[in-house]
Design a protein around this motif. Structure first.
Motif, PDB file in Angstrom:
ATOM      1  N   LYS A  20      34.142  40.992  36.089  1.00  0.00           N
ATOM      2  CA  LYS A  20      34.675  42.146  35.674  1.00  0.00           C
ATOM      3  C   LYS A  20      33.477  43.257  35.898  1.00  0.00           C
ATOM      4  CE  LYS A  20      38.990  42.179  35.560  1.00  0.00           C
ATOM      5  NZ  LYS A  20      39.754  42.751  36.466  1.00  0.00           N
ATOM      6  N   ALA A  21      32.359  42.682  35.420  1.00  0.00           N
ATOM      7  CA  ALA A  21      31.098  43.525  35.414  1.00  0.00           C
ATOM      8  C   ALA A  21      30.567  43.738  36.819  1.00  0.00           C
ATOM      9  CB  ALA A  21      30.319  43.099  34.317  1.00  0.00           C
ATOM     10  N   LYS A  22      30.866  42.997  37.596  1.00  0.00           N
ATOM     11  CA  LYS A  22      30.413  43.185  39.036  1.00  0.00           C
ATOM     12  C   LYS A  22      30.957  44.204  39.967  1.00  0.00           C
ATOM     13  CE  LYS A  22      29.192  38.363  39.695  1.00  0.00           C
ATOM     14  NZ  LYS A  22      29.410  36.899  40.139  1.00  0.00           N
ATOM     15  N   CYS A  29      41.395  47.575  53.942  1.00  0.00           N
ATOM     16  CA  CYS A  29      42.631  47.146  54.169  1.00  0.00           C
ATOM     17  C   CYS A  29      43.257  46.452  52.595  1.00  0.00           C
ATOM     18  CB  CYS A  29      42.302  45.778  54.950  1.00  0.00           C
ATOM     19  SG  CYS A  29      43.616  44.812  55.282  1.00  0.00           S
ATOM     20  N   THR A  30      44.331  47.308  52.262  1.00  0.00           N
ATOM     21  CA  THR A  30      44.602  47.184  50.888  1.00  0.00           C
ATOM     22  C   THR A  30      45.399  45.509  50.724  1.00  0.00           C
ATOM     23  OG1 THR A  30      46.744  48.085  51.773  1.00  0.00           O
ATOM     24  CG2 THR A  30      45.187  49.565  50.458  1.00  0.00           C
ATOM     25  N   GLU A  31      45.841  45.023  52.044  1.00  0.00           N
ATOM     26  CA  GLU A  31      46.591  43.816  52.136  1.00  0.00           C
ATOM     27  C   GLU A  31      45.479  42.830  51.837  1.00  0.00           C
ATOM     28  OE1 GLU A  31      46.901  46.198  54.311  1.00  0.00           O
ATOM     29  OE2 GLU A  31      49.211  46.343  54.404  1.00  0.00           O
ATOM     30  N   LEU A  32      44.357  42.854  52.368  1.00  0.00           N
ATOM     31  CA  LEU A  32      43.231  41.901  52.232  1.00  0.00           C
ATOM     32  C   LEU A  32      42.821  42.083  50.738  1.00  0.00           C
ATOM     33  CD1 LEU A  32      41.523  39.791  53.542  1.00  0.00           C
ATOM     34  CD2 LEU A  32      39.839  41.603  54.208  1.00  0.00           C
ATOM     35  N   GLY A  37      42.452  39.551  45.324  1.00  0.00           N
ATOM     36  CA  GLY A  37      42.351  39.655  44.111  1.00  0.00           C
ATOM     37  C   GLY A  37      41.349  40.928  43.800  1.00  0.00           C
ATOM     38  N   GLY A  38      41.438  41.907  44.650  1.00  0.00           N
ATOM     39  CA  GLY A  38      40.934  43.039  44.511  1.00  0.00           C
ATOM     40  C   GLY A  38      39.754  43.443  45.421  1.00  0.00           C
ATOM     41  N   GLY A  39      39.366  42.622  46.189  1.00  0.00           N
ATOM     42  CA  GLY A  39      38.407  42.822  47.250  1.00  0.00           C
ATOM     43  C   GLY A  39      37.133  41.661  47.132  1.00  0.00           C
TER      44      GLY A  39
END
Length: 89
Positions: A20-22, A29-32, A37-39
């Motif tokens: 979470k700190a990274k 691309c929001t689907e990707l 898991g968020g990018g």
């Protein structure tokens, strides 16, 4: 030998806090992003697999360019199959 060579065990809750700190790269691309898991997380290795012509190389090169230009950080692209075609890139 294991004590000197193996990495120390880290509890899952500690790994979660570290993740979470990274910095998470913002993708267009929001689907990707949702699928991953968020990018793409910085400091991690990402392996892509798929059929020829599916856009794996383009995605890797675009991600490396984003890291270099937007985040001002280092990125590494490794072609393990030795199939990289510079004229196509």
């Amino acid at each position: 030998l294991v004590e000197h060579c193996a990495p120390a065990l880290v509890p899952a809750d500690v790994l979660w806090v570290r993740r979470k700190a990274k910095a998470c790269m913002v993708r267009t691309c929001t689907e990707l992003d949702a699928l991953m898991g968020g990018g793409v997380m910085t400091g991690e290795v990402l392996e892509l697999a798929g059929r020829s012509g599916s856009g794996k190389t383009w995605l890797c090169l675009a991600t490396c360019a984003h890291v270099a230009l937007e985040l001002r950080a280092h990125a590494l692209f490794v072609d393990t199959g030795a199939n990289f075609c510079a004229p196509r890139a």
